[in-house]
Write a protein that holds these residues in place. Sequence first.
Motif, PDB file in Angstrom:
ATOM      1  N   ILE A 593       0.850  -1.190   0.000  1.00 18.73           N
ATOM      2  CA  ILE A 593       0.000   0.000   0.000  1.00 18.73           C
ATOM      3  C   ILE A 593       0.888   1.243   0.000  1.00 18.73           C
ATOM      4  O   ILE A 593       1.643   1.475   0.940  1.00 18.73           O
ATOM      5  CB  ILE A 593      -0.948   0.018   1.217  1.00 18.73           C
ATOM      6  N   MET A 594       0.822   1.997  -1.073  1.00 17.61           N
ATOM      7  CA  MET A 594       1.658   3.184  -1.219  1.00 17.61           C
ATOM      8  C   MET A 594       1.038   4.352  -0.454  1.00 17.61           C
ATOM      9  O   MET A 594      -0.183   4.497  -0.417  1.00 17.61           O
ATOM     10  CB  MET A 594       1.772   3.574  -2.702  1.00 17.61           C
ATOM     11  N   ASP A 595       1.889   5.206   0.095  1.00 14.24           N
ATOM     12  CA  ASP A 595       1.403   6.352   0.874  1.00 14.24           C
ATOM     13  C   ASP A 595       0.284   5.934   1.816  1.00 14.24           C
ATOM     14  O   ASP A 595      -0.790   6.543   1.859  1.00 14.24           O
ATOM     15  CB  ASP A 595       0.943   7.484  -0.063  1.00 14.24           C
ATOM     16  N   ALA A 596       0.581   4.881   2.541  1.00 11.72           N
ATOM     17  CA  ALA A 596      -0.436   4.253   3.386  1.00 11.72           C
ATOM     18  C   ALA A 596      -1.000   5.224   4.421  1.00 11.72           C
ATOM     19  O   ALA A 596      -2.130   5.065   4.881  1.00 11.72           O
ATOM     20  CB  ALA A 596       0.165   3.035   4.083  1.00 11.72           C
ATOM     21  N   ASP A 597      -0.205   6.242   4.774  1.00 12.63           N
ATOM     22  CA  ASP A 597      -0.688   7.217   5.763  1.00 12.63           C
ATOM     23  C   ASP A 597      -1.867   8.038   5.250  1.00 12.63           C
ATOM     24  O   ASP A 597      -2.503   8.753   6.008  1.00 12.63           O
ATOM     25  CB  ASP A 597       0.464   8.134   6.180  1.00 12.63           C
ATOM     26  N   ARG A 598      -2.142   7.946   3.953  1.00 11.08           N
ATOM     27  CA  ARG A 598      -3.291   8.672   3.399  1.00 11.08           C
ATOM     28  C   ARG A 598      -4.602   7.947   3.680  1.00 11.08           C
ATOM     29  O   ARG A 598      -5.664   8.444   3.345  1.00 11.08           O
ATOM     30  CB  ARG A 598      -3.159   8.844   1.882  1.00 11.08           C
ATOM     31  N   PHE A 599      -4.534   6.741   4.213  1.00  7.07           N
ATOM     32  CA  PHE A 599      -5.752   5.968   4.458  1.00  7.07           C
ATOM     33  C   PHE A 599      -6.067   5.898   5.946  1.00  7.07           C
ATOM     34  O   PHE A 599      -5.172   5.969   6.782  1.00  7.07           O
ATOM     35  CB  PHE A 599      -5.590   4.541   3.924  1.00  7.07           C
ATOM     36  N   GLY A 600      -7.325   5.709   6.251  1.00  5.46           N
ATOM     37  CA  GLY A 600      -7.715   5.535   7.642  1.00  5.46           C
ATOM     38  C   GLY A 600      -7.390   4.127   8.134  1.00  5.46           C
ATOM     39  O   GLY A 600      -7.136   3.224   7.340  1.00  5.46           O
ATOM     40  N   SER A 602      -9.260   1.807   9.616  1.00  2.00           N
ATOM     41  CA  SER A 602     -10.193   0.751   9.218  1.00  2.00           C
ATOM     42  C   SER A 602     -10.053   0.429   7.734  1.00  2.00           C
ATOM     43  O   SER A 602     -10.177  -0.720   7.322  1.00  2.00           O
ATOM     44  CB  SER A 602     -11.628   1.170   9.497  1.00  2.00           C
ATOM     45  N   GLN A 603      -9.773   1.468   6.974  1.00  3.75           N
ATOM     46  CA  GLN A 603      -9.614   1.263   5.544  1.00  3.75           C
ATOM     47  C   GLN A 603      -8.403   0.371   5.254  1.00  3.75           C
ATOM     48  O   GLN A 603      -8.476  -0.545   4.428  1.00  3.75           O
ATOM     49  CB  GLN A 603      -9.433   2.623   4.886  1.00  3.75           C
ATOM     50  N   LEU A 604      -7.315   0.608   5.963  1.00  2.00           N
ATOM     51  CA  LEU A 604      -6.131  -0.224   5.780  1.00  2.00           C
ATOM     52  C   LEU A 604      -6.430  -1.673   6.164  1.00  2.00           C
ATOM     53  O   LEU A 604      -6.008  -2.617   5.500  1.00  2.00           O
ATOM     54  CB  LEU A 604      -4.966   0.315   6.623  1.00  2.00           C
ATOM     55  N   HIS A 605      -7.174  -1.828   7.243  1.00  2.00           N
ATOM     56  CA  HIS A 605      -7.519  -3.166   7.713  1.00  2.00           C
ATOM     57  C   HIS A 605      -8.371  -3.898   6.666  1.00  2.00           C
ATOM     58  O   HIS A 605      -8.161  -5.074   6.390  1.00  2.00           O
ATOM     59  CB  HIS A 605      -8.269  -3.053   9.038  1.00  2.00           C
ATOM     60  N   GLN A 606      -9.314  -3.168   6.106  1.00  2.00           N
ATOM     61  CA  GLN A 606     -10.133  -3.715   5.025  1.00  2.00           C
ATOM     62  C   GLN A 606      -9.279  -4.117   3.838  1.00  2.00           C
ATOM     63  O   GLN A 606      -9.448  -5.189   3.275  1.00  2.00           O
ATOM     64  CB  GLN A 606     -11.090  -2.629   4.512  1.00  2.00           C
ATOM     65  N   LEU A 607      -8.403  -3.196   3.460  1.00  2.00           N
ATOM     66  CA  LEU A 607      -7.574  -3.440   2.279  1.00  2.00           C
ATOM     67  C   LEU A 607      -6.752  -4.707   2.446  1.00  2.00           C
ATOM     68  O   LEU A 607      -6.728  -5.573   1.583  1.00  2.00           O
ATOM     69  CB  LEU A 607      -6.655  -2.244   2.032  1.00  2.00           C
ATOM     70  N   ARG A 608      -6.087  -4.847   3.576  1.00  2.36           N
ATOM     71  CA  ARG A 608      -5.198  -5.990   3.713  1.00  2.36           C
ATOM     72  C   ARG A 608      -5.976  -7.294   3.847  1.00  2.36           C
ATOM     73  O   ARG A 608      -5.425  -8.372   3.660  1.00  2.36           O
ATOM     74  CB  ARG A 608      -4.225  -5.810   4.873  1.00  2.36           C
TER      75      ARG A 608
END
Length: 727
Positions: A593-600, A602-608
């Motif tokens: 995930i690039m520039d992961a700090d741009r995501f919330g 929960s969103q990161l958790h969903q993505l992974r």
Amino acid sequence: MAIAEGRLTTKLVDVVGDRTAKVLDTVFGYRTVSDLLHHYPRRYLVRGELSDIAELNEGDEVTVLAEIYSSSSRKLQGRKGSILEVIVTDGSAKMSLTFFNQAWREKELRVGRQGLFAGKVGVFNGKRQLAHPDYEMVPDGSDVDSAVADFAGKFLPVYPASSKLPSWKIAQCVKLAIDSLDEVPDFIPPHILEKFKYPSAQQALAQIHNPVDLDSAELSKARLTFDEAFLLQLLLLERRAELRALKTVARPVKSGGILETFDKSLPWKLTPGQVEVSREIESDLAADIPMHRLLQGEVGSGKTVVALRAMLAVVDSGGQAALLAPTEVLAAQHLRTIEKLLGPLAQGGMLGGVENATQITLLTGSQNAAARKEALALAASGQAGIVIGTHALLSESVVFSDLGLIVVDEQHRFGVEQRDALKAKAVNPPHLLVMTATPIPRTVAMTVFGDLDISTLRELPLGRQPITTHVVPTMEKPTFLDRAWERIREEVSQGHQAYIVAPRIAAESSEDADLDFLYGEQSPDIASVEELAPKLHGGALKGLRIAPLHGRLTTELKDATMQAFSTGEIDVLVSTTVIEVGVDVPNATVMVIMDADRFGVSQLHQLRGRVGRGTSPGLCLLVSGAPIETPARERLEAVSKTQDGFELSRIDLEQRREGDVLGATQSGARSHLRLLRVLRDEGLIEEARNVAAELLESDSSLKGYPLLKDELEMLKKEQTSTYIDKG
Ligand code: ADP
Ligand code: MG
């Protein structure tokens, strides 16, 4: 200048003058005294608590008085953006202040000037530093002793600011605004103020901006936070009462219908959780009050089949169900999944259809005219028992024969108004089931989603593989990124597949400007799908089969790409968050995930959650240039450390405002819901709810409280005029 009336509704032009009023409007969207006075200080600098730099320890929250010793700004390696490093000294020792992408501060932070600097002490490369400190410079020309004496005993407010409007300038305007006020009407009933010993609205506003001591600042803040919680709870309770007063068609489960046939055909047994939730839903459907239920459960907990059973129960009653998905990719995937689960039961009216079978149709914005016409006809005639779609379902041309149930997937993407648009298509108020994969602690959900009942799926039916997550910090370790690409090559060489997620579609799209506050006003160049895919194709991932995926591609191309990825014809999918929810390709094992700090969070958790769905463990790499010890970086560390969805949603909620959680974004100009935080203020919210309930009990239309009623009307308008819509 006209003589201003001293009201909250007075225009700022009449108080601060034309030029400043214009800046306040362009920077924050503030137009009235009220707008400005609800721009609260982030913290206070306290003269009485100055520390010596030599005595600072890591983790201390400090304020120091120091002189600027040196200042330099440099470009970041390998990406746009800059870092400003300022060294300050107070005679006892030196320390550094760092600002990421805020080169404009160099103008204020000139060598030789003195100022008060406040923040949390961190250690980087063995040296003490404050990352992104708050500060107030001693005005040029004034001698330091008298300036410091001026500060003595005072609490200097520090405001969220920008290069065009520094904190001290905002403080000046606020002072003018407060001095301009005659009498501020108080919409909180006196007996409630009395009960909590809260100050009046006028006192609270004056004290939060210019407190005599920290206690009065706290009390004022508590009162203003209560205002927000109280109004919101009144709103939710009213909404709930309205819903409870509705009557609709009861749709009790029938035997011998499509639901029963479906249950018999299921290849596996429902988990006990699915059985229990299904029972709750069935008993709701059997009543003549419309169901309003939130179904929450982690990714993979099997919500779809539960929702499908509810839809089938409604089909059995002669009605139709609509399934609303946040993206086209997800709508198409739902169609495939549901058709597969139903098999011949989805082929009503067709050759090969069986007894009790129904039809399913798909409605999206980018369909061709013929497909759309057919879908519209199926929905209008009632032949389609289940209609799946995106926002396109809300359009006026969509008509149902008898819409009995609306299922909304991923609640946070839809606002109340959108739900209402769909409800308006039903003859009788439809039942509503909202599904979300972002679990919310029960107490929070009860207070926040006051208008929904809640069911939770706790177990996962399938053995999910563990996912390991690491942060790849490109600022300190630029070479780690190469290692990330290598890991993708390794996985692909073992026959697996990979996702690469970027925040933006193209370099110049600025859809996420709301996150720019993390960095100051110019954001660094954020990774985009359209730049990244060709770059990797010709470089670090040469030879692999790479394809881009994002919302601006045609539906055909999106579907074809997803299809090719699921059948393994594509090794690496470079994508935006269109893959966030629902996408299910078990052979994919790694996600970068690039520039992961741009995501919330929960969103990161969903993505992974997209990896580790097969037989091999998953790996998720969070690439970020966020400096160490910044909130952005700490969020990523939290995500890398736990896989507990409830824990992560707590972290996520802690950083959100209640308005965001409700699905409403707050435009900068409006002043409600600024202080309230759902978790931190849980107790306050519950108190506010009780008081609100008592008040409505005694006066359900608030006839005796005209000021309160007006305020509530304003909040209602605000709630429905803006909502998240990022499909
Ligand atoms: P969610 O929508 O909650 O993320 P899904 O409904 O997509 O989860 O379910 C995840 C997977 O588990 C799907 O492939 C689904 O068919 C399967 N599944 C659901 N319920 C069960 C069950 N009781 N036993 C076995 N597999 C199940
Ligand atoms: Mg799902």
